[in-house]
Every structure is written in structure tokens, then in C-alpha cells.
Design a protein around this motif. Structure first.
Motif, PDB file in Angstrom:
ATOM      1  N   VAL A 115       0.805  -1.214   0.000  1.00 23.04           N
ATOM      2  CA  VAL A 115       0.000   0.000   0.000  1.00 23.04           C
ATOM      3  C   VAL A 115       0.847   1.276   0.000  1.00 23.04           C
ATOM      4  CG1 VAL A 115      -1.735   1.318   1.291  1.00 23.04           C
ATOM      5  CG2 VAL A 115      -2.005  -1.154   0.987  1.00 23.04           C
ATOM      6  N   PRO A 116       1.975   1.367   0.701  1.00 18.21           N
ATOM      7  CA  PRO A 116       2.767   2.600   0.606  1.00 18.21           C
ATOM      8  C   PRO A 116       3.165   2.938  -0.831  1.00 18.21           C
ATOM      9  CG  PRO A 116       3.493   1.319   2.485  1.00 18.21           C
ATOM     10  CD  PRO A 116       2.517   0.449   1.742  1.00 18.21           C
ATOM     11  N   ALA A 119      -0.025   4.164  -2.637  1.00 11.34           N
ATOM     12  CA  ALA A 119      -0.328   5.546  -2.277  1.00 11.34           C
ATOM     13  C   ALA A 119       0.606   6.509  -2.997  1.00 11.34           C
ATOM     14  CB  ALA A 119      -0.221   5.726  -0.760  1.00 11.34           C
ATOM     15  N   LEU A 154      -7.331   5.183  -0.462  1.00 14.83           N
ATOM     16  CA  LEU A 154      -6.199   5.853  -1.119  1.00 14.83           C
ATOM     17  C   LEU A 154      -6.521   7.319  -1.402  1.00 14.83           C
ATOM     18  CD1 LEU A 154      -5.214   2.956  -3.543  1.00 14.83           C
ATOM     19  CD2 LEU A 154      -3.822   3.817  -1.641  1.00 14.83           C
ATOM     20  N   LEU A 157      -6.074   9.343   1.677  1.00 13.30           N
ATOM     21  CA  LEU A 157      -4.665   9.651   1.948  1.00 13.30           C
ATOM     22  C   LEU A 157      -4.205  10.866   1.148  1.00 13.30           C
ATOM     23  CD1 LEU A 157      -3.081   6.073   2.058  1.00 13.30           C
ATOM     24  CD2 LEU A 157      -3.262   7.683   3.966  1.00 13.30           C
ATOM     25  N   ASP A 161      -2.637  13.444   3.689  1.00 14.92           N
ATOM     26  CA  ASP A 161      -1.224  13.164   3.952  1.00 14.92           C
ATOM     27  C   ASP A 161      -0.328  14.107   3.144  1.00 14.92           C
ATOM     28  OD1 ASP A 161       1.279  12.116   4.462  1.00 14.92           O
ATOM     29  OD2 ASP A 161       0.652  10.029   4.264  1.00 14.92           O
ATOM     30  N   GLU A 217      -0.676   4.191   6.871  1.00 18.73           N
ATOM     31  CA  GLU A 217      -1.497   4.165   5.653  1.00 18.73           C
ATOM     32  C   GLU A 217      -2.993   4.262   5.970  1.00 18.73           C
ATOM     33  OE1 GLU A 217       0.106   4.497   2.891  1.00 18.73           O
ATOM     34  OE2 GLU A 217       1.985   4.322   4.035  1.00 18.73           O
TER      35      GLU A 217
END
Length: 294
Positions: A115-116, A119, A154, A157, A161, A217
Motif C-alpha cells: 500500500v505505501p 499511495a 487511497l 490519503l 497526507d 497508511e
């Protein structure tokens, strides 16, 4: 008579197919699709020609304000392990028909990435959009994000983020709002700690086994004053984990003085929450158009 009865379902299916194709043709006429544009340079060491691409759906007529149409970047779902932008062309066409430039993206899937990296791919697609969308008729000052299921997590984020965006070419967060369509993954830290549903171990494939990553995440832990507005659409029959985490996300927004419209659609399960976007006059489009100012 028996033969007629056997043929009748086929005839009905063909009739439905004709109606669907005719509808798609009608929707496509006012819009233009630019397909498979790379949003990562082909020279990048991690470039993936199948996943680092996007489509842009633009209204054929120029924006009447001379500045450009609002832009919605849509991120597909699929449990972080599947999905493709090509499944959702109907969303791009319907948004373009209603005066929105739509950007539908692919991103790398798990495995082999996690997932990182996904993203980061979405952030790179957002950076490409801000830097290039004007030539497709969009206004880079009015970019919104939208996602269903894993794509909703996502998209959240991208809206919350700032460090993620700064690491991927966006020193300032350009997101003007986020549309959450039955989002998954808003709080994977709590979800993976509990592991209370059958099959939950499958999510260790995209998220790994490090609780620090689960929290990093999860957009719910990045809520802070001054974020762009969120609107939520939740299926009345969706998964408890989705309704639960979405409700907690809404409550945290309210706690910082930023209440978010939160609509529960009775009777809707998780997958129909995105399939209903086939219909142009769906309630989600109504809220979206109001948010983006189309």
C-alpha cells in the motif's frame, strides 16, 4: 412454445445490451477520452507500462468561464490486489457529460508492491494531473479526489497526507475536496489489530505485518484542521468495517470543526455502491457536482 420460452431470455438480454450500448454511445458523444497516458516517466526505474497510466475524459466544449472545468481524479477499488481503470469508463463519461474533467488511474497492485507504493503511485498521478490537466480543459486549481472501496482509502490519503504528496512532487496539497464512495481502509490499524472477520489475513498481503505501516497508511490518523472537505456515501447494507470506520472518520472531522455530509443509501451493498454511478442522475453525482461547483 418451449423453444420460444428458451429464446425469450436471450432476446431480452440482447435488448438490454442494445439499450446499454446506445446509452454509452449517447454518453460518449459529448466527451473525449484520452487513453493510457503515462503519469510516471518511462525512464523511471520502477515504471510499469500497465499500471502507471491514466485516462482523461474531457467535455468536448470549452469551459464557459475560460478557466477550465473542475477535475475529479477517480481511484478504483479491488482490495488493493485487483482492479483496472478500464472497468470504470462509464464514470469518466458521465462526469465529462456533466461538466467535469475526469481522470481515471491505474496503480500498481499487491503483490508485489504494498500500500505505501500504491499511495505513492496515486500521489504521482495527482501531481501529473495538477501539472498537465489544463491542456485537457481542466482547472488545476479545482482538483478533487474520489474513490470506491480501497480506492476510497487511497483517495483519503491524498486529501490528508501532505508528507506523502511532498515526497511525490507536490509541496502543497492541491486537493480541494474528497468524495468517499463506500471507502475501505480508512483505519486499517484498528482493523488488522482486531482481525475479527473470516479472511482478514488476506489484507496482510497489501499492508504487510508491521502495525506502524498499518497506521501510516490509515487516513483517519492524519485528520487535522484545515483539510479539504469530505463527503461520504455509505451503503446501508455494506460491510460493518466500512460503515464503522467511515462513521469514526466523520466523527473525528466533526471534532475538529469540519462536519462532513454523510449519506447512507438504504439497501445498497458494497459493489452496487459503485455500479450505481452508471446512472447519470444518481445521488452521488448530485452531491459531487455541488461540491466541485460544476
Amino acid at each position: 412454445m418451449r423453444r420460444f420460452l428458451l429464446l425469450t431470455p436471450v432476446a431480452v438480454l440482447l435488448a438490454v445490451l442494445v439499450v446499454v450500448l446506445a446509452s454509452e454511445y449517447a454518453m460518449a458523444r459529448p466527451s473525449y477520452r484520452t487513453k493510457d497516458v503515462a503519469y510516471v516517466p518511462a525512464t523511471a526505474p520502477d515504471f510499469d507500462k500497465e499500471r502507471h497510466i491514466l485516462d482523461v475524459f474531457s467535455p468536448k466544449k470549452a469551459a464557459p468561464n475560460g478557466v477550465g472545468y473542475p477535475v475529479v481524479l477517480f481511484i478504483h477499488g479491488g482490495s488493493w490486489t485487483s482492479g483496472n481503470k478500464n472497468i470504470y469508463t462509464f464514470i469518466g463519461r458521465r462526469l465529462a457529460r456533466q461538466g467535469v474533467v475526469a481522470v481515471l488511474i491505474n496503480y500498481r497492485l499487491a503483490p508485489p508492491v504494498h500500500v505505501p507504493e500504491q499511495a505513492a503511485d496515486c500521489a504521482r498521478a495527482l501531481a501529473w494531473t495538477v501539472n498537465n490537466i489544463r491542456q485537457y480543459g481542466g482547472d488545476p486549481q479545482r482538483v478533487f479526489v474520489m474513490g470506491h472501496s480501497a480506492g476510497g482509502g487511497l483517495a483519503a490519503l491524498l486529501a490528508t497526507d501532505d508528507a506523502l504528496l511532498a515526497a511525490n512532487g507536490l509541496p502543497q496539497n492541491p486537493v480541494r475536496g474528497a468524495i468517499m464512495d463506500d471507502p475501505a481502509g480508512l483505519d486499517m490499524y484498528s482493523y488488522l489489530k482486531e482481525m475479527k472477520y473470516e479472511g482478514d489475513a488476506q489484507y496482510l498481503v497489501p499492508f504487510g505485518k508491521d502495525p506502524a505501516v498499518w497506521k501510516a497508511e490509515s487516513a483517519i490518523y492524519k485528520i487535522k484542521p484545515g483539510m479539504p472537505p469530505f463527503i461520504f456515501y455509505i451503503g446501508g447494507e455494506t460491510y460493518p468495517s466500512i460503515s464503522g470506520s467511515s462513521g469514526r472518520f466523520r466523527d473525528r472531522l466533526k471534532a475538529i470543526g469540519q462536519p462532513a455530509p454523510y449519506t447512507i443509501i438504504p439497501g445498497r451493498h458494497h459493489i452496487p455502491m459503485v455500479l450505481q454511478l452508471y446512472w447519470q442522475h444518481n445521488v452521488i453525482y448530485k452531491g459531487l457536482l455541488q461540491l466541485v461547483g460544476a
